[in-house]
Structures are given as structure tokens and as C-alpha cells.
Design an enzyme around this catalytic site. Sequence first.
Site, PDB file in Angstrom:
ATOM      1  N   HIS A  69      10.232  10.551  41.103  1.00  0.00           N
ATOM      2  CA  HIS A  69      10.641  10.180  39.740  1.00  0.00           C
ATOM      3  C   HIS A  69      10.518   8.674  39.613  1.00  0.00           C
ATOM      4  CE1 HIS A  69      12.823  10.723  35.903  1.00  0.00           C
ATOM      5  NE2 HIS A  69      13.237   9.481  36.163  1.00  0.00           N
ATOM      6  N   CYS A  70       9.658   8.233  38.700  1.00  0.00           N
ATOM      7  CA  CYS A  70       9.382   6.807  38.536  1.00  0.00           C
ATOM      8  C   CYS A  70      10.249   6.238  37.416  1.00  0.00           C
ATOM      9  CB  CYS A  70       7.902   6.578  38.229  1.00  0.00           C
ATOM     10  SG  CYS A  70       7.464   4.837  38.055  1.00  0.00           S
ATOM     11  N   PRO A  71      11.159   5.331  37.719  1.00  0.00           N
ATOM     12  CA  PRO A  71      11.991   4.764  36.654  1.00  0.00           C
ATOM     13  C   PRO A  71      11.217   3.833  35.737  1.00  0.00           C
ATOM     14  CG  PRO A  71      12.449   3.664  38.733  1.00  0.00           C
ATOM     15  CD  PRO A  71      11.516   4.795  39.057  1.00  0.00           C
TER      16      PRO A  71
END
Length: 444
Positions: free
Chosen positions: A168-170
Site C-alpha cells: 500500500h503506497c501512501p
Amino acid sequence: MAKRVYQVWKGSNKFFLCGRLIFGPDVRSLVVTVFLIVIPVAIFCVFVAGKLLHNFPGYNSGYAILVVTIVYTVYVLVLLLLTSARDPGIVPRAPHPPEPEDIFDSANSPAEWAGGQTPRLRLPRTKDVSVNGVTVKVKYCDTCMLYRPPRCSHCSICNNCVERFDHHCPWVGQCIGQRNYRFFFMFVSSCTVLCIYIFAMSALYIKFLMDDDKHTIWQAMRHSPASIVLMIYTFITVWFVGGLTLFHLYLISINQTTYENFRYRCDNKVNPYNEGIITNFSAIFCANIKPSQNNFRAKVQQEASVQTRVIPQSTDTRDVVGDLPAKVSIDLEAGRKAAMRDEFDPEREGHDELHSRKSNVPDTVMDIKEGYEDAFTRAIGRPLSLEGSEARSGSNPRHSSWGRKSGSWEITPDLPGLPPGDKTLPGNKFWYNNNHDSIVGEGG
């Protein structure tokens, strides 16, 4: 009016344009990412590219620097939108858990089955599947109520199971999975190229200042501070996006995700998905993107269902009363106390217990009881009346019960005294109780 899927979505995603765009719950971080891209490019176009328009002789080729910068920045923003605003490969949730296998819970013994309790079936936490000849375990997801496909993992931030979950890429505010990994890599690598381009053009402008005005490098830097700021910013940024680009090039070459890389490294497992560099790169960049399994704009099918609350057999009445309105709770509590008084009433205990014992005792026990009655009849010279005993049990509750303890019983009619030397009945364990004027016996 029927609602649509995106309106009743159970995940943590954010939807825009009536379900056409799907983002992660941290979509606000996307604004920061856009700001970090657009602001430096705007400074470059105004203070660097604008000064280079006439520094290249012939056909005003200096304009190409400005045009390329703007077009390439738009291309990077489109890749960012394709990465963060699409379904990453969410696996739809099952409406109900799968059918349990015929595996009984070891906590339930066969004796409990015979006693009428239904043995509990349980779902195995993992299943074994074969991938390219290698056995891989797939886990059961309690949230989505399904067995995850291979390479699928549940994202705790988006609260969804995602196929080929990478991470999950912020910075993009979205999970990176099967359907957006290609665009994510293209976005990261394009940002790397953009940083290198801006750094090179800013350095070129400093070089022109030094050649035209015969300045030293320090004088040229004071003449164009924007170029120095852009060179420092892009130099720092390229280490992050450039390092990320190289890392994902390595992962693509071995057909592995970020999640699998850390997990396999810890477990020392073999990668069953590696099919060679050419095949691995073709699978990422040349294969068709799998269509989404979710139609977020579809209307929800309303199913009429009655929800019932299952209360375990061992649940106390007080637990149920706590969930009811105040008036109903008081009524139930009063009824429960009344039932408890009736249950422990000594005046009714003897009568109810005697009749229940008489109706439920097996034939063998009844035969033994009849033998005891015959022995009493021969000892006292008259038949033993159970009805009289029941009637007197109300006046003398202390000796009115047919014993609760297994294997013992007690009868308290008023019996005439036995001869002084004959207080024990032959063949039976009886004795005469002088204090209570009764004959007490214990059955074997």
C-alpha cells in the site's frame, strides 16, 4: 430507490464521480504528491526554461525544452491518476462463509454427540494449492469470508483482499496490486527521468551564465538561485524514486512482489512464480490487464432476509435480559426470580421429585424399589402407602425428598417402632432412626 455498490461498499475506499474513480482511504496524501511534482516544475518553467528559449540558435529550439517539460509532467500526472484512481485488483467479498469441510472439532467428544449436542464443523485456516509444481498455502480471510487466491493478501488500510498484492503506497493513496502495478512502475520511473531532466537543464543554465558573463560558478549560482534550489531538490528526490525504480526492476526480473520479497526472505522459501526474465517482463508490460471483478456503479440486489439472533444454550437469562428494553427486562427478571423460588421451594420439592423419579426411573431401579417396599410390608405388618408419605411431606419438608444424591433415598412416614433387638432388616442396609422416628436406608 436502489443503492449502488459504491454506496454500500464495505471497504475503506473513497469514491468520486459516482463510483467511476476509486481511491484509498488516504486519498488526501495524493494532493501532497501532486504538489511535490507541479510546484518544482512550475519554478523550472518560469526561472530556467524561460531563460533558455533564445540560447539555442536556429529555429528557436530552446522552446523544445519548455514544451517537453510541460508534456512530460502531464504524462507523469496521468500515470499517477491511473495508479491511484482505479481498482487495484480487489477480490469481491463472499456473501457468506464457504461450506465447512467434514472435519470435526476435537473439543467435542463422541460422548457429547450421543448426548444430543451437534458436533461443530470448522474451516481450515489454510489450504494447499499447487503453483508450477510448488505447494503454496492460501489463507482464509475472516473479513472477506473467502480463501484468498495465490499471491493475494488483505490490505489492513483499504480493508480489501487485493490480487497480486505488492504494497500500500501512501504517496499515491492506493494499494498496488495486479491491475495498477504496471502504471505504478511507470509513474515511479517517469518521476526519476523527470528529476534527472530538471537537474540537467538547471545545470546547463548555470553553465550558460558562466560562459556569457564570464562569471565563476559561485557568481552564476547567486545570479540564478532557483536553479540551485531545483538541483538540490531533484538530487535528493532522485535517490528515493530512483532507488525505488531499481528495486522494482529487480522484483520484475524475478516475478516477485514487495510483500513476497520480505516474506520469502524471512521464510527462505522458493519463488514458484519466476519463469525467466523475458517472460516476467512480458507478464508485467505486455499482458492484457485483467478486467475488474467489481462493478461499483451496479445497483445492489435487495434480498429479503430475516436476521435472527442465535443465543447459545449455555447463555444465562441475565445475559439476554441485558439486551431488552427496561420494562421487558423487569418483567423477565421478575419471572426468573419466581421460577427460582418455585424451583427451590422445599414444600413442592418432595412431591415433584417423587413423581418425576417414579415416572423416569428405569425398570431395573423400579424393581429394586418394589423389593424395598415388600421388605417394609413384612417388617411392619401392613402395606407401605406412598400417598401418605407425599401428603406428610408438606408438613415435614426436612425429610420429604426422594434423595437428590445418586444411589440414596429417604422415606419418612410415621412407622411403628420395631422390637428393641431387631432394628436391622435382614438382607438390606436399613437402620432405625430414634431421633426422627423413621427408617432410613441406602440403596446399593
